[in-house]
Design a protein around this motif. Structure first.
Motif, PDB file in Angstrom:
ATOM      1  N   GLU A  10      24.160  46.587  35.493  1.00  0.00           N
ATOM      2  CA  GLU A  10      23.628  47.019  36.787  1.00  0.00           C
ATOM      3  C   GLU A  10      24.243  46.247  37.942  1.00  0.00           C
ATOM      4  O   GLU A  10      24.612  46.827  38.949  1.00  0.00           O
ATOM      5  N   ARG A  11      24.307  44.926  37.793  1.00  0.00           N
ATOM      6  CA  ARG A  11      24.767  44.064  38.893  1.00  0.00           C
ATOM      7  C   ARG A  11      26.106  43.400  38.648  1.00  0.00           C
ATOM      8  O   ARG A  11      26.725  42.923  39.589  1.00  0.00           O
ATOM      9  N   LEU A  12      26.518  43.329  37.388  1.00  0.00           N
ATOM     10  CA  LEU A  12      27.717  42.562  37.045  1.00  0.00           C
ATOM     11  C   LEU A  12      28.765  43.416  36.349  1.00  0.00           C
ATOM     12  O   LEU A  12      28.429  44.340  35.602  1.00  0.00           O
ATOM     13  N   LEU A  13      29.998  43.042  36.580  1.00  0.00           N
ATOM     14  CA  LEU A  13      31.144  43.588  35.858  1.00  0.00           C
ATOM     15  C   LEU A  13      31.851  42.400  35.226  1.00  0.00           C
ATOM     16  O   LEU A  13      32.145  41.409  35.912  1.00  0.00           O
ATOM     17  N   LEU A  14      32.099  42.477  33.933  1.00  0.00           N
ATOM     18  CA  LEU A  14      32.850  41.437  33.230  1.00  0.00           C
ATOM     19  C   LEU A  14      34.183  42.052  32.842  1.00  0.00           C
ATOM     20  O   LEU A  14      34.221  43.155  32.294  1.00  0.00           O
ATOM     21  N   ARG A  15      35.259  41.346  33.149  1.00  0.00           N
ATOM     22  CA  ARG A  15      36.608  41.833  32.829  1.00  0.00           C
ATOM     23  C   ARG A  15      37.457  40.648  32.413  1.00  0.00           C
ATOM     24  O   ARG A  15      37.109  39.489  32.654  1.00  0.00           O
ATOM     25  N   PRO A  16      38.608  40.925  31.761  1.00  0.00           N
ATOM     26  CA  PRO A  16      39.456  39.816  31.332  1.00  0.00           C
ATOM     27  C   PRO A  16      39.838  38.898  32.499  1.00  0.00           C
ATOM     28  O   PRO A  16      40.158  39.369  33.598  1.00  0.00           O
ATOM     29  N   LEU A  17      39.760  37.603  32.252  1.00  0.00           N
ATOM     30  CA  LEU A  17      40.176  36.607  33.232  1.00  0.00           C
ATOM     31  C   LEU A  17      41.684  36.718  33.436  1.00  0.00           C
ATOM     32  O   LEU A  17      42.434  36.900  32.473  1.00  0.00           O
ATOM     33  N   GLU A  18      42.116  36.607  34.691  1.00  0.00           N
ATOM     34  CA  GLU A  18      43.534  36.715  35.043  1.00  0.00           C
ATOM     35  C   GLU A  18      43.960  35.470  35.818  1.00  0.00           C
ATOM     36  O   GLU A  18      43.140  34.850  36.492  1.00  0.00           O
ATOM     37  N   PRO A  19      45.254  35.126  35.766  1.00  0.00           N
ATOM     38  CA  PRO A  19      45.724  33.977  36.547  1.00  0.00           C
ATOM     39  C   PRO A  19      45.370  34.080  38.031  1.00  0.00           C
ATOM     40  O   PRO A  19      45.076  33.072  38.673  1.00  0.00           O
ATOM     41  N   ALA A  20      45.358  35.300  38.564  1.00  0.00           N
ATOM     42  CA  ALA A  20      45.049  35.499  39.991  1.00  0.00           C
ATOM     43  C   ALA A  20      43.599  35.174  40.335  1.00  0.00           C
ATOM     44  O   ALA A  20      43.249  35.082  41.518  1.00  0.00           O
ATOM     45  N   ASP A  21      42.751  34.938  39.335  1.00  0.00           N
ATOM     46  CA  ASP A  21      41.339  34.600  39.575  1.00  0.00           C
ATOM     47  C   ASP A  21      41.145  33.125  39.919  1.00  0.00           C
ATOM     48  O   ASP A  21      40.031  32.702  40.229  1.00  0.00           O
ATOM     49  N   TRP A  22      42.220  32.332  39.849  1.00  0.00           N
ATOM     50  CA  TRP A  22      42.085  30.885  40.030  1.00  0.00           C
ATOM     51  C   TRP A  22      41.316  30.507  41.297  1.00  0.00           C
ATOM     52  O   TRP A  22      40.324  29.786  41.232  1.00  0.00           O
ATOM     53  N   ASP A  23      41.760  30.957  42.462  1.00  0.00           N
ATOM     54  CA  ASP A  23      41.152  30.520  43.722  1.00  0.00           C
ATOM     55  C   ASP A  23      39.667  30.866  43.778  1.00  0.00           C
ATOM     56  O   ASP A  23      38.838  30.017  44.121  1.00  0.00           O
ATOM     57  N   ALA A  24      39.337  32.099  43.446  1.00  0.00           N
ATOM     58  CA  ALA A  24      37.938  32.542  43.525  1.00  0.00           C
ATOM     59  C   ALA A  24      37.071  31.801  42.512  1.00  0.00           C
ATOM     60  O   ALA A  24      35.944  31.392  42.822  1.00  0.00           O
ATOM     61  N   LEU A  25      37.581  31.611  41.300  1.00  0.00           N
ATOM     62  CA  LEU A  25      36.778  30.946  40.278  1.00  0.00           C
ATOM     63  C   LEU A  25      36.634  29.460  40.567  1.00  0.00           C
ATOM     64  O   LEU A  25      35.556  28.895  40.387  1.00  0.00           O
ATOM     65  N   PHE A  26      37.696  28.826  41.065  1.00  0.00           N
ATOM     66  CA  PHE A  26      37.568  27.412  41.412  1.00  0.00           C
ATOM     67  C   PHE A  26      36.612  27.228  42.587  1.00  0.00           C
ATOM     68  O   PHE A  26      35.878  26.234  42.640  1.00  0.00           O
ATOM     69  N   ALA A  27      36.564  28.177  43.503  1.00  0.00           N
ATOM     70  CA  ALA A  27      35.606  28.086  44.615  1.00  0.00           C
ATOM     71  C   ALA A  27      34.178  28.015  44.083  1.00  0.00           C
ATOM     72  O   ALA A  27      33.340  27.284  44.620  1.00  0.00           O
ATOM     73  N   VAL A  28      33.881  28.733  43.016  1.00  0.00           N
ATOM     74  CA  VAL A  28      32.554  28.668  42.384  1.00  0.00           C
ATOM     75  C   VAL A  28      32.413  27.351  41.623  1.00  0.00           C
ATOM     76  O   VAL A  28      31.419  26.632  41.770  1.00  0.00           O
ATOM     77  N   ALA A  29      33.404  27.028  40.807  1.00  0.00           N
ATOM     78  CA  ALA A  29      33.338  25.873  39.908  1.00  0.00           C
ATOM     79  C   ALA A  29      33.384  24.531  40.622  1.00  0.00           C
ATOM     80  O   ALA A  29      33.011  23.514  40.045  1.00  0.00           O
TER      81      ALA A  29
END
Length: 182
Positions: A10-29
């Motif tokens: 309903e609220r989330l989409l899970l997809r394969p992690l990609e190298p381009a996700d670095w900036d967004a994921l590090f912003a969370v982490a």
């Protein structure tokens, strides 16, 4: 078993992690509070998280968690240790979410999606949780994880860490708190 599926709730989409996700994921982490009770409590630091991110890409079981309403990357989780023998098993772990989603049901939705996918292929899903990580242990109990008597020791840069193991079986999931029928 496909360890990098696209899963949509309903609220989330899970997809394969990609190298381009670095900036967004590090912003969370990079929020130290996410890791405060985690065995790797310094994972918010860029060099430590960079190694975590590289490992996630190398092992090819990692998923980026996207909040559908905003389109933002809000966390990550992994399928690891797939073993097709004796009914099959896989581990779900290495999970973290933006703190603004804590207590919102996002973790339960993510785990429900991942469990439904995994248990279509294996009989048992395991979760290794730092023995002292009370937040994650409480979350495991909330989603129907059964504490086993297994304890795994892991060497970390911070020293050895004991992990307890929870499990959810195909049968317990079908009647548990994350089942749509429950």
């Amino acid at each position: 078993m496909d360890r990098q599926p696209v899963l949509e709730g309903e609220r989330l989409l899970l997809r394969p992690l990609e190298p381009a996700d670095w900036d967004a994921l590090f912003a969370v982490a990079s929020d130290p509070q996410i890791w405060a009770v985690h065995p790797m409590h310094n994972r918010w630091q860029e060099p430590v998280f960079r190694a975590f991110f590289a490992d996630a890409l190398d092992k090819r079981g990692a998923l980026a968690v996207i909040e559908k309403s905003s389109g933002e990357v809000v966390g990550s989780s992994r399928f690891q240790g797939y073993d097709p023998m004796n009914g099959g098993s896989v581990e779900i772990g290495w999970t973290f979410l933006a703190r603004r989603l804590w207590g919102s049901g996002a973790n339960a939705e993510m785990k429900r999606l991942m469990l439904a996918h995994a248990l279509g292929h294996v009989e048992v899903v395991n979760f290794r949780v730092g023995e002292d990580n009370v937040i994650s242990r409480k979350a495991m109990e909330h989603i129907g994880g059964r504490l086993t008597d297994q304890i795994d020791m892991t060497d970390t840069p911070n020293g050895p860490v004991a992990h307890v193991v929870y499990e959810i079986t195909r049968e317990s999931f079908a009647t548990g708190p994350l089942s749509r029928a429950a």
